[in-house]
Motif scaffolding. Structure first.
Motif, short mmCIF file in Angstrom:
data_model
loop_
_atom_site.label_atom_id
_atom_site.label_comp_id
_atom_site.label_asym_id
_atom_site.label_seq_id
_atom_site.Cartn_x
_atom_site.Cartn_y
_atom_site.Cartn_z
N TRP A 25 31.49 32.53 -22.60
CA TRP A 25 32.71 31.50 -22.06
C TRP A 25 32.29 29.92 -21.97
O TRP A 25 33.49 29.47 -21.93
N SER A 26 31.22 30.02 -22.25
CA SER A 26 30.37 28.33 -22.54
C SER A 26 30.98 27.74 -23.94
O SER A 26 31.85 26.83 -24.07
N ALA A 27 31.22 28.71 -24.88
CA ALA A 27 31.58 28.29 -26.45
C ALA A 27 33.16 28.34 -26.05
O ALA A 27 34.25 27.23 -26.65
N ILE A 28 34.11 29.01 -25.03
CA ILE A 28 35.70 29.65 -24.79
C ILE A 28 35.63 28.36 -24.42
O ILE A 28 36.72 26.62 -24.73
N ALA A 29 34.91 27.56 -23.47
CA ALA A 29 35.50 26.69 -22.43
C ALA A 29 35.08 25.31 -23.65
O ALA A 29 35.97 24.19 -23.43
N SER A 30 34.11 25.12 -23.99
CA SER A 30 34.19 23.59 -25.23
C SER A 30 35.32 23.75 -25.77
O SER A 30 35.56 22.41 -26.32
N MET A 31 35.77 25.12 -26.70
CA MET A 31 36.84 24.53 -27.78
C MET A 31 37.76 24.33 -26.81
O MET A 31 39.19 23.38 -27.31
N LEU A 32 38.56 24.57 -25.92
CA LEU A 32 39.04 24.26 -24.74
C LEU A 32 39.59 22.83 -24.27
O LEU A 32 40.03 21.79 -24.81
N MET A 33 38.08 22.14 -23.73
CA MET A 33 37.84 20.86 -23.89
C MET A 33 37.90 20.38 -25.19
O MET A 33 39.06 18.68 -24.78
N GLY A 34 37.29 20.38 -26.07
CA GLY A 34 38.06 20.06 -27.56
C GLY A 34 39.27 19.71 -27.83
O GLY A 34 40.11 18.46 -28.24
N ALA A 35 39.85 20.64 -28.47
CA ALA A 35 41.47 20.69 -28.13
C ALA A 35 42.29 19.50 -27.35
O ALA A 35 42.85 18.87 -27.81
N LEU A 36 41.87 20.08 -26.22
CA LEU A 36 42.63 19.15 -25.18
C LEU A 36 42.88 17.59 -25.91
O LEU A 36 43.54 17.19 -25.22
N ILE A 37 41.05 17.10 -25.95
CA ILE A 37 40.50 15.66 -25.50
C ILE A 37 41.67 15.53 -27.00
O ILE A 37 42.05 14.57 -26.90
N ILE A 38 41.58 15.92 -29.05
CA ILE A 38 42.47 15.63 -29.20
C ILE A 38 43.92 15.77 -29.32
O ILE A 38 43.92 15.22 -30.25
N TYR A 39 44.18 16.17 -29.46
CA TYR A 39 45.41 16.76 -28.80
C TYR A 39 46.13 15.83 -27.81
O TYR A 39 47.03 15.25 -28.51
#
Length: 64
Positions: A25-39
């Motif tokens: 879940w930590s990895a999934i949350a990190s990927m979602l935050m990264g995508a949010l920042i990039i987009y």
């Protein structure tokens, strides 16, 4: 002086160790935050978009 796990005041209890589920879940949350920042930067108006656009080219990423 060696202390075994679970003994003494600074010991690590098994319940405080990360589980595979919490790590996932930590990895999934990190990927979602990264995508949010990039987009978020990609679709932002003005200077924020310009700076992210320039940094993509500097790092060698194709963006158009």
């Amino acid at each position: 002086m060696n202390r075994a796990v679970g003994q003494g005041p600074g010991a690590i209890s098994p319940s405080s160790l990360p589980t595979k589920q919490s790590t996932t879940w930590s990895a999934i949350a990190s990927m979602l935050m990264g995508a949010l920042i990039i987009y978020g930067a990609g679709f932002a108006p003005g200077i924020l978009h310009g700076q992210s656009h320039d940094s993509r080219h500097t790092l060698g990423f194709i963006c158009h």
